[in-house]
Structure formats: C-alpha cells, structure tokens
Design an enzyme around this catalytic site. Structure first.
Site, short mmCIF file in Angstrom:
data_model
loop_
_atom_site.label_atom_id
_atom_site.label_comp_id
_atom_site.label_asym_id
_atom_site.label_seq_id
_atom_site.Cartn_x
_atom_site.Cartn_y
_atom_site.Cartn_z
CB ALA A 151 1.60 42.40 -83.97
CE LYS A 152 4.27 48.76 -80.15
NZ LYS A 152 5.28 48.54 -79.14
NE ARG A 153 4.47 40.41 -87.55
CZ ARG A 153 4.11 39.92 -86.36
NH1 ARG A 153 4.52 40.40 -85.36
NH2 ARG A 153 3.32 38.92 -86.17
#
Ligand code: GLU
Length: 320
Positions: free
Chosen positions: A245-247
């Site tokens: 994911a983005k993180r």
C-alpha cells in the site's frame, strides 16, 4: 466457453501487487483460451479517485494485458443489482437493517471476523416486514443484510485447496445494499459474474472470505449451477507483512511508466514473483505465456521493499 474478468476498483492506482494478480489472471486466461472481460468496479462512490479507471486501463495496456470485452462499469448496471436485492428481500433471504455501525461494534457479544470487522449479531433479523417499515421505526434509511443463519459453505479453491466456512459464526449477516441503496461489493460481483457468464474468478487471497458470502448469494438467487471456479493468490506485502500500500512507498505502475522504466523491467519482476525464470527481459505479457504455470507460483506472500533490495534496484529508471 470459459470466461474470466479483470475487475479493478478505481479507488486507487494499480500498484505492483495488483499488477501481478492481473498478470496471473491474464496468463491463465490466454493459456487456456478463456474470454476476458474488463469490469470497472466503481460503486464505492466516495472512495473512487478521479481518472483512476483510465489510468489502470493505460497501465494494463502498457504491460500488454488485454481483454476481449469491456470496459463495463458497474455504475451503469445499478438496475440489475437493485432487482436482485428486491428478489432477495421478497424471498426472505435478506432483511432490512437499521443498525448503525457503532451499534454493531458496541453489541456486547460482537465477536470479530478474521478481517477485524464486527460480526453482526442479527439484531434486525425477522424484525421488519419491509424497508419502509424499518425506516418508519427508526427514522433512518434501512440497509439490507443477507441472512446467514445456519449457513455453511464448502468450496475447493484451485490454488488454496478445500475450504470450509461456518458463515453465520465466522462472518455473520453481511450487507448487500447500503442505506442509500448503493449495492455492496458482494452482491454486485455475483450479479455481474452470473450475468456475464463468468466461469473463472482469479483474485487476491484477501478476498477469500468473500467467496462463501458470494456462494450463498448464488444459492439464494437460484444460480447454483453458475458458481465459478475460484483461484485466490497470495498477495505482495511490504516488509511489515501487510499488503502492499501507499505507506510502503510509491509502487504505482504509472509512476514507473512515467519515470521511463521499460515495461519489460516491470514484467520481469512480476514474472520472478510468479516463479518464472527468465534469461532475458520480456517485451510484453504474452512473452511469459509459455513459461507460466500456476504450480510454480510461490505459495507464500511476496515481500517487496520499494526502498531497497535487488527487486527495487531492478526497477531503477534509466535516468536514476
Ligand atoms: N474489485 C476488486 C478489487 O479490486 C476485485 C473483486 C473481485 O475480483 O471479485 O479488489
């Protein structure tokens, strides 16, 4: 004729993890002569990102992943979903529910499903004759829930093997239409897969808990003979073990594309993650068709660290 579908949700951009799942789905389809439908799952209005569907289409085309029909947008098929919801309400398979999420979470006995969501304790089951009656009782729009009382489901996943679910206790009654009448994912997928004669569903194993719910919907809609074959694939995860994911950093296919990374470099990495050994970079997805085999796909999640390691280094753009 066997039929599959690529079903991106335009709630975000295609990242390397989604791209790998789509690639495997596409390779299985092209190897076995299945027809491919591209379906944009755009019912989650508030979470949809503008332009995400178009970008996903460009990313897939860039990798050489094509389809035979579509794109078909779920937002253009609302009548079909609403008809199915009405049918399930009429038959008693589903019922109106006026509980708020807070109430469900707060229910003293609310246990949790594997995905962390509270299991609905069945408060509104058998309580209202119609949505109108439910609305009048609580002065709020009723959602519609599927009744899972005593329901068990067994299915044999092509990749994960046999599965058994006690749906009532493991997952609970699930929402098929929200209070604002938006159909929920579970319902829309079943209506579409049945209408589109989908025989083979290939997707990430984060959705394996959705399968028993979807099989119950097939049963309740009188479509048992249309239940597809399911293949759930392990995901690509970050170094923390959580799904990419983005993180974890920017792993969007479009970012690599725009930075000048050749499609072949992305495909080579995705191929490695599918257990394919290459002697040189492929140019397009079709170059992997001969070597691909589902048996060689790793059984465990792929761990990717966008910030370091050989896999990240393989994707350095020519400029940097
Ligand atoms: N649209 C879903 C997703 O992007 C896939 C749904 C499915 O394959 O059933 O996660």
């Amino acid at each position: 004729m066997r039929i599959t579908r690529l079903a991106p949700s335009p709630t975000g951009a295609l990242h390397l993890g989604n791209a790998r799942t789509f690639l495997i789905n596409w390779l299985l389809a092209r190897q076995n002569g299945w027809r491919i439908i591209l379906r944009i799952e755009d019912l989650d209005g508030p979470r949809n990102k503008r332009g995400a569907a178009e970008l996903a289409i460009q990313d897939l085309q860039w990798l050489g992943i094509d389809w035979d029909e579509g794109p078909i947008r779920q937002s253009s098929r609302l009548d079909h979903y609403r008809a199915a919801v009405e049918k399930l309400l009429r038959s008693g398979a589903a019922y109106p529910c006026v509980c708020t999420r807070k109430e469900v979470d707060a229910a003293a006995s609310a246990p949790h499903a594997d995905d962390g969501a509270s299991i609905y304790p069945g408060t509104c089951r058998g309580k209202f004759k119609s949505r109108e009656e439910a609305r009048a009782a609580r002065a709020r729009e009723a959602a519609v829930r599927f009744n899972t009382q005593n329901a068990t489901v067994d299915f044999a996943d092509t990749f994960c093997g046999p599965r058994h679910f006690d749906v009532e206790h493991q997952l609970g009654d699930f929402v098929i239409a929200k209070g604002d009448a938006t159909p929920a994912y579970q319902l829309a997928v079943v209506v579409d897969d049945a209408d589109m004669n989908v025989t083979d569903v290939v997707r990430g194993d984060d959705l394996i808990d959705s399968t028993p719910r979807q099989i119950l919907l097939y049963r309740a809609l009188g479509l048992v003979n249309r239940i597809p074959s399911y293949t759930h694939l392990p995901l690509v995860v970050g170094t923390d073990g959580r799904r990419l994911a983005k993180r974890h950093g920017d792993t969007r296919v479009s970012t690599y594309r725009q930075a000048g990374v050749p499609a072949g470099k992305i495909l080579a990495l995705l191929a490695k993650w599918c257990g394919i050994e290459l002697t040189r970079d492929p140019e397009k997805a079709a170059d992997l068709a001969e070597q691909f085999s589902l048996d060689r796909v790793p059984r465990k999640p792929i761990v990717f660290d966008p910030a370091g390691g050989a896999d990240a280094a393989a994707l350095q753009s020519p400029a940097g």
